[in-house]
Design a protein around this motif. Structure first.
Motif, PDB file in Angstrom:
ATOM      1  N   PHE A  89       0.828  -1.210   0.000  1.00  0.00           N
ATOM      2  CA  PHE A  89       0.000   0.000   0.000  1.00  0.00           C
ATOM      3  C   PHE A  89       0.858   1.253   0.000  1.00  0.00           C
ATOM      4  N   PHE A  91      -0.224   5.278   0.659  1.00  0.00           N
ATOM      5  CA  PHE A  91      -1.368   6.137   0.932  1.00  0.00           C
ATOM      6  C   PHE A  91      -1.035   7.585   0.591  1.00  0.00           C
ATOM      7  N   PHE A  93      -1.120  10.042   2.626  1.00  0.00           N
ATOM      8  CA  PHE A  93      -0.168  10.468   3.650  1.00  0.00           C
ATOM      9  C   PHE A  93       0.767   9.296   3.857  1.00  0.00           C
ATOM     10  N   HIS A  94       2.020   9.599   4.064  1.00  0.00           N
ATOM     11  CA  HIS A  94       3.035   8.543   3.986  1.00  0.00           C
ATOM     12  C   HIS A  94       2.742   7.361   4.890  1.00  0.00           C
ATOM     13  N   PHE A  95       2.174   7.632   6.094  1.00  0.00           N
ATOM     14  CA  PHE A  95       1.849   6.551   7.018  1.00  0.00           C
ATOM     15  C   PHE A  95       3.042   5.668   7.357  1.00  0.00           C
ATOM     16  N   LEU A  96       4.145   6.324   7.656  1.00  0.00           N
ATOM     17  CA  LEU A  96       5.286   5.566   8.171  1.00  0.00           C
ATOM     18  C   LEU A  96       5.164   5.533   9.692  1.00  0.00           C
ATOM     19  N   LEU A  97       5.789   4.536  10.321  1.00  0.00           N
ATOM     20  CA  LEU A  97       5.780   4.510  11.784  1.00  0.00           C
ATOM     21  C   LEU A  97       6.774   5.564  12.267  1.00  0.00           C
ATOM     22  N   PRO A  98       6.297   6.531  13.043  1.00  0.00           N
ATOM     23  CA  PRO A  98       7.108   7.711  13.346  1.00  0.00           C
ATOM     24  C   PRO A  98       8.361   7.414  14.168  1.00  0.00           C
ATOM     25  N   GLU A  99       8.363   6.322  14.954  1.00  0.00           N
ATOM     26  CA  GLU A  99       9.506   6.098  15.847  1.00  0.00           C
ATOM     27  C   GLU A  99      10.648   5.373  15.150  1.00  0.00           C
ATOM     28  N   PHE A 100      10.389   4.888  13.917  1.00  0.00           N
ATOM     29  CA  PHE A 100      11.408   4.078  13.269  1.00  0.00           C
ATOM     30  C   PHE A 100      12.053   4.856  12.128  1.00  0.00           C
ATOM     31  N   ILE A 108      10.158  -3.513   8.347  1.00  0.00           N
ATOM     32  CA  ILE A 108       9.082  -4.079   9.170  1.00  0.00           C
ATOM     33  C   ILE A 108       8.252  -5.151   8.445  1.00  0.00           C
ATOM     34  N   ARG A 157       8.646   0.692   1.182  1.00  0.00           N
ATOM     35  CA  ARG A 157       8.037  -0.224   2.138  1.00  0.00           C
ATOM     36  C   ARG A 157       7.013  -1.115   1.452  1.00  0.00           C
TER      37      ARG A 157
ATOM     38  N   LEU B   3       9.774  -8.942  16.357  1.00  0.00           N
ATOM     39  CA  LEU B   3       9.374  -7.661  15.779  1.00  0.00           C
ATOM     40  C   LEU B   3       8.354  -6.961  16.674  1.00  0.00           C
ATOM     41  N   THR B  10       9.651   0.196  21.404  1.00  0.00           N
ATOM     42  CA  THR B  10       9.726   1.534  20.848  1.00  0.00           C
ATOM     43  C   THR B  10       8.591   2.407  21.385  1.00  0.00           C
ATOM     44  N   ARG B 307      -3.469   5.331  14.404  1.00  0.00           N
ATOM     45  CA  ARG B 307      -3.006   5.419  13.032  1.00  0.00           C
ATOM     46  C   ARG B 307      -1.966   4.350  12.740  1.00  0.00           C
ATOM     47  N   ASP B 308      -1.055   4.173  13.692  1.00  0.00           N
ATOM     48  CA  ASP B 308      -0.027   3.145  13.498  1.00  0.00           C
ATOM     49  C   ASP B 308      -0.645   1.764  13.414  1.00  0.00           C
ATOM     50  N   ILE B 311      -1.886   1.377  10.038  1.00  0.00           N
ATOM     51  CA  ILE B 311      -0.774   1.154   9.108  1.00  0.00           C
ATOM     52  C   ILE B 311      -0.314  -0.288   9.194  1.00  0.00           C
ATOM     53  N   SER B 314      -2.624  -2.629   7.643  1.00  0.00           N
ATOM     54  CA  SER B 314      -2.603  -2.578   6.181  1.00  0.00           C
ATOM     55  C   SER B 314      -1.347  -3.243   5.632  1.00  0.00           C
ATOM     56  N   LEU B 315      -0.281  -3.252   6.441  1.00  0.00           N
ATOM     57  CA  LEU B 315       0.952  -3.908   5.997  1.00  0.00           C
ATOM     58  C   LEU B 315       0.830  -5.422   6.052  1.00  0.00           C
ATOM     59  N   PHE B 317      -0.252  -7.049   9.328  1.00  0.00           N
ATOM     60  CA  PHE B 317      -0.268  -7.550  10.693  1.00  0.00           C
ATOM     61  C   PHE B 317      -1.692  -7.978  11.014  1.00  0.00           C
ATOM     62  N   ILE B 409      -7.810   5.443   8.169  1.00  0.00           N
ATOM     63  CA  ILE B 409      -7.162   6.000   6.980  1.00  0.00           C
ATOM     64  C   ILE B 409      -8.053   7.070   6.355  1.00  0.00           C
TER      65      ILE B 409
END
Lengths: 232, 413
Positions: A89, A91, A93-100, A108, A157, B3, B10, B307-308, B311, B314-315, B317, B409
């Motif tokens: 996917f 999107f 908005f980038h929708f990356l995990l902010p802490e990584f 991931i 990703r 993971l 985190t 939101r995470d 995400i 959608s990946l 999980f 989303i």
């Protein structure tokens, strides 16, 4: 050529106080190495159709087959695995995990799939990001990247597990024209060079015109379709 | 799984202050639970130990539990008997030698025979009511807790020749007598005899220190005019918990009332059970409060991470992954809190064990807080902390896992 996705009379109705029909009787077939634009006015159900195709949402009626397999009887877990291996996917908005960091974000999905060793994952993530021109930003977190860079990380990703199908929801919607062009070129290259199928929702008609095939939705129905390859 | 651990870590590490507060919340709960359990358990153990140590584990007396069966009851089907008087028998435990040698055969512990006689101790015009106890010093030493409480002299001094007595220090001060003084004992029979004080003890139990005078068995028998009689057998067992069974056996064989320490202190032991229930209720309440702290932070995290979650779903999980993630976060906080709580609990317990004070007014004096060190307290506190952490993590986790990624989303800006 086999079809990646086949739908018959796909319908999605939101059961609110007043039922809202998002997608109605969509029948389509998408094969390999296709570059498909889904267009339509806002509220026409483009994104909803994309989520249905990506197994993020369940249809109210109709069938959906992914690589010949009916998605309806799949358990939640099977759907998750299908998303993991077959679909990437991107999107608006980038929708990356902010802490990584960028590279960790790309790793991931690979780690979830656990098919490669950690060293191989690192190598692959580095390779993917480098091929998208991000070799200098491997260790930056999303908030340290520009919008276009984030979106390219998101593309990397989506490619992590080498899925045949990339679904993009307004991938350039929040980018300036230069970054948009860059991201579009990358998506185009995915189809032409890597042999992926990209289905992108967009309201940018110029951009849609440059894709191989256009599906135009109005009020949840396909009103117009052009550029379908012969045989579909 | 690795993971999921990584992501959980985190999330937790990314919110240092809140995580710290939640961990401290759990730690305080665990720590205070441990300290309280140590104190309560210590108090109880100390109490029971005093009961067990200061009393014979089984005491056989020359009484019977119920009146002797009357011939009329055997002959007639229904018989009402009134005005029955105990037999005028001053022989005490009948056939004491046979009884003692029978006990000697099988008793898993030690025992001593005594003759208790009511009497008065007199010294230069002052009088104190006392139980004059005739003992065999050698045997008594193996049974009596007083052995450790001698201020001066000992039981052995009784045999040193002449008529000797050992009394409590409170009695001595009430009489105004000291070591080496000669006091007069008067029995209920009216017989009088002089004894020289050769020992003083201080047990801390007022009734003992003020009301018991130990003499040789022979002297007690002469004083109460009951030659060769004994009326008490005190038994000290190797295992105090076996007392009820031993008491039953002795009573069945000898026919005399044999009372185990548990029976003699039934109401106190019942009170201890109630106290335990109260303690564990309070401990559970503390853990519940700590659990709310965990619930709060996991709830907040799932909200902020909605939101995470979308995400990750959608990946690819699964919902189970998401549940695992947040339960893991809860358990991690619970676990870290428990570890910190161990340290806290240990410190508090240690600090409490250092507290010294003195209460002489109540008769029993306590010079430090009784503390029980038990790994069980740590395990129970940790188990309940982890349990409540898992539940506190699971509830928001389940909700988070159920979230439809599409809703999030769509709603994203």
């Amino acid at each position: 050529m086999t079809s990646l996705i086949e739908t018959t009379d796909l319908t999605r109705i939101l059961h609110e106080a007043v039922p809202v029909t998002l997608v109605r009787d969509v029948t389509l077939s998408i094969g390999e190495r296709e570059f498909v634009a889904v267009t339509g006015p806002s509220g026409s159900g483009k994104s909803s159709l994309l989520y249905l195709l990506g197994l993020l949402d369940r249809p109210t009626a109709g069938t959906l087959k992914i690589r010949g397999r009916d998605a309806e009887p799949m358990s939640e877990k099977e759907r998750a695995v299908t998303r993991l291996t077959n679909i990437g996917f991107v999107f608006q908005f980038h929708f990356l995990l902010p802490e990584f960091t960028a590279r960790e974000n790309v790793e991931i999905p690979m780690r979830k799939l656990a098919r490669l060793t950690r060293a191989e994952m690192r190598e692959r993530a580095t390779g993917l990001l480098s091929s998208l021109g991000l070799e200098d930003h491997l260790h930056k977190r999303p908030d340290q990247l520009s919008g276009g860079q984030r979106q390219r990380v998101a593309v990397a990703r989506a490619l992590a597990n080498d899925p045949p199908l990339i679904l993009a929801d307004e991938p350039t919607g929040s980018l300036d024209s230069k970054s948009s062009e860059q991201v579009f070129a990358i998506l185009e290259a995915l189809v032409n060079e890597r042999g992926k199928t990209v289905v992108a929702v967009t309201h940018d008609l110029d951009m849609a015109a440059r894709m191989h095939r256009r599906i135009h939705l109005v009020d949840g129905r396909i009103s117009e379709e052009e550029g379908a390859k012969p045989g579909f | 799984m690795h993971l999921i651990l990584d992501i959980a870590w985190t999330h937790i590490a990314g919110r240092g202050r809140q995580t710290f507060v939640a961990i401290v919340g759990v730690a305080v709960g665990v720590g205070f639970s441990i300290a309280m359990a140590a104190l309560m358990q210590g108090g109880q153990d100390d109490f029971v130990r005093q009961l067990v140590d200061t009393m014979p584990h089984v005491e056989v007396s020359d009484e019977q539990r119920s009146a002797r069966r009357q011939p009329a009851e055997d002959v007639f089907e229904v018989a009402a008997i009134s005005g029955l008087r105990p037999r005028d028998d001053r022989r005490g435990i009948i056939n004491p030698t046979a009884a003692q040698s029978w006990l000697e055969e099988w008793m898993p512990g030690r025992f001593a025979a005594r003759l208790n006689a009511e009497g008065v101790i007199r010294y230069s015009g002052r009088e104190v009511g006392a139980v004059v106890i005739g003992i065999d010093p050698e045997r008594e030493e193996s049974v009596s807790p007083i052995v450790e409480d001698f201020r001066e002299g000992s039981f052995a001094a009784l045999t040193a020749g002449g008529n000797n007595v050992v009394i409590g220090d409170t009695m001595a001060s009430r009489l105004g007598a000291g070591l080496g003084d000669t006091i007069t004992a008067v029995s209920s029979e009216g017989l009088t005899r002089n004894f020289k004080i050769v020992g003083l003890f201080h047990t801390g139990t007022t009734a003992r220190d003020e009301g018991e005078a130990y003499v040789l068995q022979k002297n007690a028998q002469i004083l109460s005019n009951r030659p060769n009689a004994i009326n008490r057998i005190s038994i000290k067992l190797d295992d105090p918990n076996a007392a009820p069974a031993i008491a039953r056996r002795v009573e069945a064989e000898l026919g005399y009332k044999a009372v185990a320490w548990q029976e003699a202190n039934e109401s106190i032991l019942e009170a201890l059970v109630v106290r335990n229930i109260i303690m564990y209720t309070v401990v559970a309440a503390i853990m519940l409060v700590a659990g709310f702290g965990i619930f709060n932070i996991i709830s907040t995290i799932t909200h902020e991470k909605a939101r995470d979650i979308a995400i990750m779903k959608s990946l690819g999980f699964s919902e189970a992954d998401m549940r695992r993630l947040f339960v893991l976060e809860g358990v991690a906080i619970g676990g870290a809190g428990s570890l910190l709580g161990w340290a806290l609990g240990f410190s508090i317990t240690y600090a409490l064990s250092l507290v010294h004070f003195e209460i002489a007014a109540t008769g029993q004096e306590m010079t430090r807080l009784p503390i029980a060190w038990s790994a069980l307290h740590y395990l129970i506190a940790t188990a309940s902390a982890l349990g409540s952490a898992a539940i506190a993590g699971y509830l928001p986790a389940r909700r988070a896992a159920h979230l439809n990624p599409v809703d999030i989303i769509r709603g994203a800006t």
